[in-house]
Design an enzyme around this catalytic site. Structure first.
Site, PDB file in Angstrom:
ATOM      1  N   VAL A  50       0.840  -1.205   0.000  1.00 43.83           N
ATOM      2  CA  VAL A  50       0.000   0.000   0.000  1.00 43.83           C
ATOM      3  C   VAL A  50       0.876   1.256   0.000  1.00 43.83           C
ATOM      4  CG1 VAL A  50      -1.735   1.310   1.290  1.00 43.83           C
ATOM      5  CG2 VAL A  50      -1.886  -1.188   1.168  1.00 43.83           C
ATOM      6  N   CYS A  51       1.995   1.190   0.702  1.00 45.78           N
ATOM      7  CA  CYS A  51       2.843   2.373   0.893  1.00 45.78           C
ATOM      8  C   CYS A  51       3.259   3.069  -0.408  1.00 45.78           C
ATOM      9  CB  CYS A  51       4.077   2.010   1.708  1.00 45.78           C
ATOM     10  SG  CYS A  51       3.699   1.407   3.358  1.00 45.78           S
ATOM     11  N   PRO A  52       3.755   2.346  -1.426  1.00 49.08           N
ATOM     12  CA  PRO A  52       4.183   3.069  -2.624  1.00 49.08           C
ATOM     13  C   PRO A  52       3.051   3.792  -3.327  1.00 49.08           C
ATOM     14  CG  PRO A  52       4.288   0.689  -2.983  1.00 49.08           C
ATOM     15  CD  PRO A  52       4.075   0.903  -1.518  1.00 49.08           C
TER      16      PRO A  52
END
Length: 201
Positions: A50-52
Site C-alpha cells: 500500500v505504501c508506494p
C-alpha cells in the site's frame, strides 16, 4: 492514542533522503518548514504494498502542495539507505523513483512514538498524517490502520479548508471544497447555511 491537534508538532532531527536524492544526517523538521505549512505522513515500511501507492500519490501532488506553501515530509522506520534504494528503483519494479519530498529515517522509532503512531509490538508506524500550520501547530491529524490507504486529495482539501478559515474567518461545513461557500460560526450563520444547503449535505 494522543490527539496532537492544537499542540506544537513534535520536532525531530534525523537522517533523511532529500527530494534531490542527497542523503543528510541532520534533517530537522522545524528548520525545513521555516514558516511554511507542513504535511508529515508516516508509513510502515519501504518495499511494501500500500505504501508506494500513497507515496507516489503525495509525490504527484507536490506541485499542488507547493502552490499552497505546504512542504511534504515522509517518515518510516527504515534507514536512509533503504529509502535511497527504494527511490532508485523503478515503479515498474516495485520502487518509487525520485519522489519530490524528503524521506526521513526513524531508525530509533522515537519520531513515531512522539506522534503516537508506533505499533510497538510490530515496530512500525500506522498510517498517520499530520497537517501543521505556519506556527508549528498541528491543525489536523488522521491515522489509518495498516491495510487502509489514504487519499492525497483529501489532504489537499484539508489544507484548503485551513487556509480558507485563516483568510476569511469563516468555518468549513461538511463536504466543503475550495471555491465553496463557508459558514459564519454563529447561530445566524448556521441557520443561513443550512437553509440553503441542508438537502445537499
Amino acid at each position: 492514542m494522543s490527539v496532537l491537534v492544537g499542540k506544537a508538532a513534535p520536532d525531530f532531527t534525523a537522517a533523511a533522503v532529500l527530494a534531490n536524492g542527497d542523503i543528510v544526517e541532520d534533517f530537522n523538521l522545524k528548520a525545513h518548514l521555516k514558516g511554511s505549512y507542513g504535511l508529515v505522513f508516516f508509513y510502515p515500511l519501504d518495499f511494501t504494498f500500500v505504501c508506494p501507492s500513497e507515496i507516489l500519490a503525495y509525490s504527484n501532488r507536490v506541485p499542488e502542495f507547493e502552490k499552497r506553501n505546504v512542504k511534504v515530509v515522509a517518515v518510516s522506520v527504515d534507514s536512509q539507505f533503504t529509502h535511497n534504494a527504494w527511490r532508485n528503483t523503478d515503479p515498474k519494479e516495485g520502487g518509487l523513483g525520485p519522489v519530490k519530498f524528503p524521506m526521513v529515517a526513524d531508525m530509533t522509532k522515537q519520531i513515531a512514538r512522539d506522534y503516537d503512531v508506533l505499533i510497538e509490538k510490530d515496530g512500525v508506524a500506522l498510517r498517520g498524517t499530520f497537517l501543521i500550520d505556519r506556527d508549528g501547530i498541528v491543525r489536523h491529524q488522521l491515522v489509518n490502520d495498516l491495510p487502509l490507504g489514504r487519499n492525497a486529495d483529501e489532504a489537499l482539501r484539508m489544507v484548503d479548508a485551513l487556509q480558507f478559515h485563516e483568510e476569511n474567518g469563516e468555518v468549513c461545513p461538511a463536504g466543503w471544497n475550495k471555491g465553496d461557500e463557508g459558514m459564519v460560526a454563529d447561530a445566524k450563520g448556521v441557520a443561513k447555511y443550512l437553509g440553503a444547503h441542508a438537502e445537499a449535505l
